[in-house]
Design an enzyme around this catalytic site. Structure first.
Site, PDB file in Angstrom:
ATOM      1  N   LYS A 210      27.716  20.519   7.555  1.00  0.00           N
ATOM      2  CA  LYS A 210      27.276  19.763   8.731  1.00  0.00           C
ATOM      3  C   LYS A 210      27.044  18.292   8.392  1.00  0.00           C
ATOM      4  O   LYS A 210      27.362  17.400   9.171  1.00  0.00           O
ATOM      5  CB  LYS A 210      25.989  20.395   9.261  1.00  0.00           C
ATOM      6  N   GLN A 211      26.464  18.050   7.228  1.00  0.00           N
ATOM      7  CA  GLN A 211      26.154  16.665   6.821  1.00  0.00           C
ATOM      8  C   GLN A 211      26.060  16.635   5.295  1.00  0.00           C
ATOM      9  O   GLN A 211      26.048  17.677   4.653  1.00  0.00           O
ATOM     10  CB  GLN A 211      24.823  16.217   7.423  1.00  0.00           C
TER      11      GLN A 211
ATOM     12  N   GLU B  40      22.741  22.483   7.321  1.00  0.00           N
ATOM     13  CA  GLU B  40      22.129  23.607   8.044  1.00  0.00           C
ATOM     14  C   GLU B  40      23.148  24.675   8.428  1.00  0.00           C
ATOM     15  O   GLU B  40      22.795  25.661   9.064  1.00  0.00           O
ATOM     16  CB  GLU B  40      21.385  23.078   9.278  1.00  0.00           C
TER      17      GLU B  40
ATOM     18  N   TRP C 181      11.959  14.529   8.644  1.00  0.00           N
ATOM     19  CA  TRP C 181      12.145  13.854   7.354  1.00  0.00           C
ATOM     20  C   TRP C 181      13.074  12.645   7.486  1.00  0.00           C
ATOM     21  O   TRP C 181      13.182  11.836   6.568  1.00  0.00           O
ATOM     22  CB  TRP C 181      12.685  14.828   6.296  1.00  0.00           C
ATOM     23  N   ASP C 182      13.710  12.513   8.642  1.00  0.00           N
ATOM     24  CA  ASP C 182      14.580  11.358   8.910  1.00  0.00           C
ATOM     25  C   ASP C 182      13.841  10.040   8.671  1.00  0.00           C
ATOM     26  O   ASP C 182      14.422   9.057   8.217  1.00  0.00           O
ATOM     27  CB  ASP C 182      15.041  11.355  10.378  1.00  0.00           C
TER      28      ASP C 182
END
Length: 768
Positions: free
Chosen positions: A602-603, A490, A359-360
């Site tokens: 994580k992000q 994640e 999906w990046d």
């Protein structure tokens, strides 16, 4: 400590001094590519030390059978692997009977490697003393042609420094290669033919299972002190190898050079029975043009890319090197010529993530390609997903969804899901929404609505049907909930009501309804075709509106923030600042169980929602959420710093914005995540571009106009970039005391700057 051996330079990545322990890292950092193929920066000569050999071809993959401890219904059958392709760069060098091998020589001095980003080539030079006492100076230069994207060229030269010698070159092709990344140690390639025709050699092989046919070909010429010479060859040949051995005597101080032309011809682009003829034609073109001729064309082609894509930063060479490295690698990976290809998170620089599409592409890469190339390239990226709609419907059916519901894959080569971790494959469903906001971003930026009736609405319908079926009515909440998901973070799996996922689902449903109504009114014949193909009805559209209106979004009244998921406040909320540095990175130091119970992010997750849908939230809401979630974010995803940099710039927290920018721009050059030896983080590099253009440049589309709200980091004296906005090239330059806007030809353009409308023209730059 981050690595710091890369020498700062505005247009090059430079390494000086030979250290064996950094060979694998440098093989990643100095990788080259041309959109159709790419390779790690392995040495041409033999190297017996630790190395990660890698050469890859766009679109060629192998379905490596899934390996899991316990099979679950719905698992994909395989993980698609980009394949280490037959090697063509090798040149065995022997001097007076001793092999040149930097792992075994007596000494190496004056070692220098340069990736010239301005001109698109990789160079290396060093001096060495062999065990037999011979001293040599060696120079190599190679590139993958943009003009002829099936071709690479190498110029490799050796000069004896202390005596006359006999030098042998053995340029070779080798299809007996293996992948670093493999589940079962399968044989990926089957070699069919090893042939030669005079000075040319060919190996034809095909991939197992997927049956991609590839002809790897080479031809070589030689010079002494720049004058071409003819040499007779001897052949070394096995079932998977062919080497042509050329030997001659060279005086002390003379330079003996080989020009090797080689590359891949594939059944991706040619009839499989005509690969050798096509390869011969490519080699003939190379021999006719010569190394310098090909290199001059390479310089021209890169100059054309840079004229549009370059970002200039004044007064900060590390920041400048970082952004150019990112832009360079993005263009080496994908040039937008072929709608069958896409952008893997590692590009052509390694094998992690299978070289597949994530999906990046939609979330980070599309804006870069849309603004630095043209809208057709962006349309190709959207079309790639439209072409995979049937497979997305099949993916959803495997999980029990019906009626044309579509679930786009987390990881794919051909539209089929091929990722086999259940918490990602089954739960990280937010990727489905990225397919839709990418269409929104395309329409907003280009003004080209035609994509929606032609292709986009059918994708929206499939995705909306998925969200409608994936939501569950909660009688206790009297709202729709989405259970058992993994958000962008994640480090939390199988959670309920991830804010980003729920908000995205709500938005996708509303957006699908809005576009269906518009197409039905304004593109009646298209709508009739879509109704016939999908069976969409007004009743179904109304049901989507109901789910969207009643979507549950977890919120904490006490903290005044949307919750990342229902149970976030149940965690022990210790910030990253209070975490022992020796425990970092937690993904390498902690058990997965401990990570899942921790508050560490994580992000960007909730903040990803504030980034994607920023118009739905006030500046005060953004600040409250940024201040709440950023302190728990460990930024252990390459996609994290760029989003936080953009948000921090919007909030005028410029020191933070700059720190995050530098981290995203130099993520690989400084090896923040201690994993650069595995390959580069290609897709996050598009986020780096966004952190300058959308972050510091404040670029948005508002009221159908380009809008800017520029801000500058203290460390910079100025910065500038260009955008291709609706076929007009807009240049933006920001200095300490003014902004300058100009157009490369075309009609006058109204834009917004800090909320005020101004008109810019091609006649003269407009200063603000």
């Amino acid at each position: 400590m981050n690595q710091d051996y890369i020498i700062p330079a505005p247009w090059a990545v430079i390494e000086e001094g030979f250290e064996k322990e950094r060979v694998k890292s440098s093989e990643s950092l100095f990788s080259i590519g041309n959109g159709a193929m790419g390779q790690r920066a392995n040495f041409e000569e033999e190297y017996s030390g630790k190395t990660f050999q890698g050469s890859y071809i766009g679109g060629v993959y192998y379905p490596d059978k899934t390996r899991v401890g316990w099979w679950k219904n719905g698992y994909p059958e395989y993980f698609a692997k980009v394949l280490n392709a037959p090697s063509w760069i090798g040149i065995k060098v022997t001097v007076d009977g001793e092999s040149l091998d930097l792992n075994t020589v007596k000494t190496v001095s004056k070692f220098r490697r340069e990736l010239n980003m301005k001109e698109g080539w990789l160079g290396r030079s060093f001096e060495t003393e062999l065990q037999n006492g011979t001293q040599l100076k060696v120079k190599a230069k190679r590139f993958l042609s943009l003009e002829h994207d099936e071709l690479g060229a190498i110029h490799y030269e050796v000069t004896p420094l202390n005596k006359d010698v006999s030098i042998s070159y053995e340029p070779y092709l080798d299809s007996g290669i293996t992948n670093e990344d493999t589940n079962w140690d399968d044989k990926f390639w089957n070699t069919l033919d090893v042939e030669e025709d005079g000075n040319k050699a060919y190996i034809t092989a095909h991939t197992m299972k997927t049956m991609f046919y590839v002809c790897t070909a080479m031809s070589n010429t030689f010079t002494v002190d720049g004058k071409e010479i003819s040499l007779t060859l001897k052949t070394n040949k096995t079932e998977t190898y062919i080497g042509h051995v050329y030997e001659t005597d060279i005086r002390e101080g003379e330079t003996f050079a080989i020009q090797k032309y080689a590359g891949y011809i594939t059944s991706f682009n040619h009839d499989k029975d005509e690969l050798k003829q096509a390869a011969e034609a490519v080699l003939d073109t190379a021999l006719e043009t010569g190394f310098e001729g090909l290199l001059n064309k390479q310089k021209e082609d890169w100059a054309a890319i840079w004229s549009m894509a370059d970002i200039v930063i004044e007064g900060d060479v590390k920041a400048q090197q970082g952004i150019r490295f990112n832009i360079f690698q993005l263009n080496q990976t994908y040039l937008g010529k072929d709608a069958r290809l896409n952008i893997g998170p590692k590009g052509f620089t390694g094998e992690k993530y299978g070289g597949s599409t994530y999906w990046d592409t939609e979330a980070y890469c599309l804006p870069f390609y849309m603004a630095t190339k043209d809208q057709q390239v962006a349309r190709n990226l959207l079309t790639y997903r439209y072409n995979h709609l049937e497979k997305a419907i099949e993916n959803a059916e495997k999980l029990g969804f019906k009626n044309g519901a579509a679930l786009y894959p987390m990881v794919t080569m051909n539209g089929e899901e091929c990722h086999n971790e259940w918490e990602i494959t089954f739960e990280e469903i937010h990727r489905n929404g990225a397919m839709i906001f990418a269409i929104r971003d395309y329409v907003n930026f280009t003004g080209d609505f035609s994509y929606v009736p032609e292709k986009g609405l059918e994708v929206m319908i499939g995705v909306a049907r998925f969200w409608k079926q994936r939501a569950t009515w909660s009688s206790t909440k009297e709202q729709f909930v989405i259970l058992g998901v993994t958000g962008p973070n994640e480090y939390e799996n199988n959670v309920n009501n991830n804010f980003y996922t729920n908000y995205l689902a709500k938005w996708c449903l509303n957006y699908a309804v809005e576009n269906a109504k518009k197409v039905s009114k304004e593109f009646a014949s298209d709508y009739k075709r879509i109704v016939e193909a999908t069976g969409i009805s007004n009743e179904e559209l109304n049901s989507w509106t109901e789910v969207a209106e009643k979507m549950y979004l977890p919120f904490s009244e006490e903290n005044g923030v949307y919750l990342q998921q229902d149970g976030f406040l149940d965690k022990e909320l210790v910030t990253v600042a209070d975490l022992d540095k020796a425990e970092r990175p937690i993904n390498q130091k902690w058990s997965w169980d401990r990570i899942l119970r921790s508050p560490y992010i994580k992000q960007a997750d909730t903040l990803q929602g504030f980034y994607v849908f920023e118009d739905d939230f006030s500046q005060d809401e953004l600040k409250k959420h940024f201040d709440f979630y950023e302190p728990f974010t460990v930024h252990e995803s390459s996609l994290s710093p760029c989003v936080h940099s953009i948000q921090a710039a919007k909030l005028d927290q410029m020191d933070q914005a700059y720190a995050f920018y530098l981290r995203t721009a130099r993520l690989d050059l400084d090896d923040y995540n201690k994993e650069v030896h595995e390959g580069l983080h290609i897709t996050s590099m598009a986020g780096t571009w966004l952190s300058i253009v959308a972050g510091f440049g404040g670029m948005r589309i508002k009221n159908d106009k380009l809008s800017f709200a520029p801000k500058m980091p203290k460390a910079w004296d100025g910065f500038s970039f260009k955008l291709n906005f609706r076929n007009q090239i807009v240049k933006v330059a920001v200095s300490k005391d003014k902004y300058t806007f100009s157009l490369d030809g075309g009609d006058d353009l109204d834009i917004l700057v800090d909320g005020k409308e101004i008109t810019i023209s091609a006649d003269e730059p407009t200063e603000v």
